[in-house]
Enzyme design. Structure first.
Site, PDB file in Angstrom:
ATOM      1  N   THR A  87       0.835  -1.199   0.000  1.00 32.77           N
ATOM      2  CA  THR A  87       0.000   0.000   0.000  1.00 32.77           C
ATOM      3  C   THR A  87       0.868   1.247   0.000  1.00 32.77           C
ATOM      4  O   THR A  87       2.012   1.225   0.460  1.00 32.77           O
ATOM      5  CB  THR A  87      -0.948   0.024   1.224  1.00 32.77           C
ATOM      6  OG1 THR A  87      -1.884   1.097   1.066  1.00 32.77           O
ATOM      7  CG2 THR A  87      -0.191   0.210   2.525  1.00 32.77           C
ATOM      8  N   ASP A 116      -7.073  -7.090   0.171  1.00 32.64           N
ATOM      9  CA  ASP A 116      -8.170  -6.495  -0.562  1.00 32.64           C
ATOM     10  C   ASP A 116      -9.359  -6.507   0.377  1.00 32.64           C
ATOM     11  O   ASP A 116      -9.641  -7.520   1.026  1.00 32.64           O
ATOM     12  CB  ASP A 116      -8.470  -7.251  -1.857  1.00 32.64           C
ATOM     13  CG  ASP A 116      -9.264  -6.401  -2.842  1.00 32.64           C
ATOM     14  OD1 ASP A 116      -9.115  -5.161  -2.819  1.00 32.64           O
ATOM     15  OD2 ASP A 116     -10.031  -6.968  -3.631  1.00 32.64           O
ATOM     16  N   SER A 117      -9.989  -5.371   0.471  1.00 29.37           N
ATOM     17  CA  SER A 117     -11.101  -5.199   1.398  1.00 29.37           C
ATOM     18  C   SER A 117     -12.266  -4.585   0.659  1.00 29.37           C
ATOM     19  O   SER A 117     -12.084  -3.914  -0.356  1.00 29.37           O
ATOM     20  CB  SER A 117     -10.708  -4.269   2.553  1.00 29.37           C
ATOM     21  OG  SER A 117      -9.622  -4.793   3.256  1.00 29.37           O
TER      22      SER A 117
END
Length: 190
Positions: free
Chosen positions: A8, A69-70
């Site tokens: 990220t 991944d959300s």
């Protein structure tokens, strides 16, 4: 202390993960390695996208890496926004994303939803996956100014406030990301 690279550039996410993992891990982000390439998340599932990110980071640095991944999954919307949560109405424009979800939810009595995080831990042994979910309900309007994403419209089960009304420590104690990381920590120990 074990170094771990999180796929990220988002400092909010890095700080949240650092708080969840505590002092046993040295949490690094893509920015710490001057990796500014756009990682294309073109998978068909949360697992696919987490793997794409984790594998990219490990291949670039050789450091055990975590891709996640959300998203928000809404029953009455047949699972949308799902893997498209961050770009549902505008790329990472959560005011527009929230407005679109609230518009689509007008007149719907089923407000059930859940946040999901899928982590992919990738190292020289390949990929391992860990999933966390937190169930709750969607409001009809925004409440609170903390957090990010869909936090202002989501009230977790057993709570009377949105994630956006909670202090970061309070949210991080029950979040989907925390639950996924708890499974990872359980697997690898401290």
């Amino acid at each position: 202390m074990k170094s771990i690279l999180i796929a990220t550039h988002n400092e909010h996410k890095k700080d949240e993960i650092r708080q969840i993992l505590g002092d046993d891990f040295l949490v690094k982000s893509l920015s710490d390695f001057e990796l500014h390439d756009e990682i294309v998340e073109d998978g068909n599932s949360f697992e696919d996208n987490a793997l794409i990110k984790a594998k990219y980071c490990f291949e670039k640095t050789g450091i055990p890496s975590i891709g996640d991944d959300s998203g928000l999954v809404v029953e009455a919307l047949d699972g949308r926004p799902g893997i498209y949560s961050a770009r549902y109405a505008g790329d990472h424009d959560f005011d527009k994303n929230i407005a679109k979800v609230l518009e689509e939810m007008q007149g719907k009595t089923n407000r059930n939803a859940y946040f999901i995080t899928v982590l992919c831990y990738f190292d020289e042994n390949g990929a391992q996956f860990f999933e966390g979910r937190v169930y709750g309900e969607l409001l009809t309007e925004n409440k609170g100014h903390k957090g990010f994403g869909y936090d202002p419209i989501f009230v977790p089960e057993g709570c009377d406030r949105t994630f956006a009304e909670m202090q970061p420590e309070e949210k991080n104690a029950i979040s989907h990301r925390k639950r996924a990381f708890d499974k990872l920590i359980e697997k690898f120990g401290s």
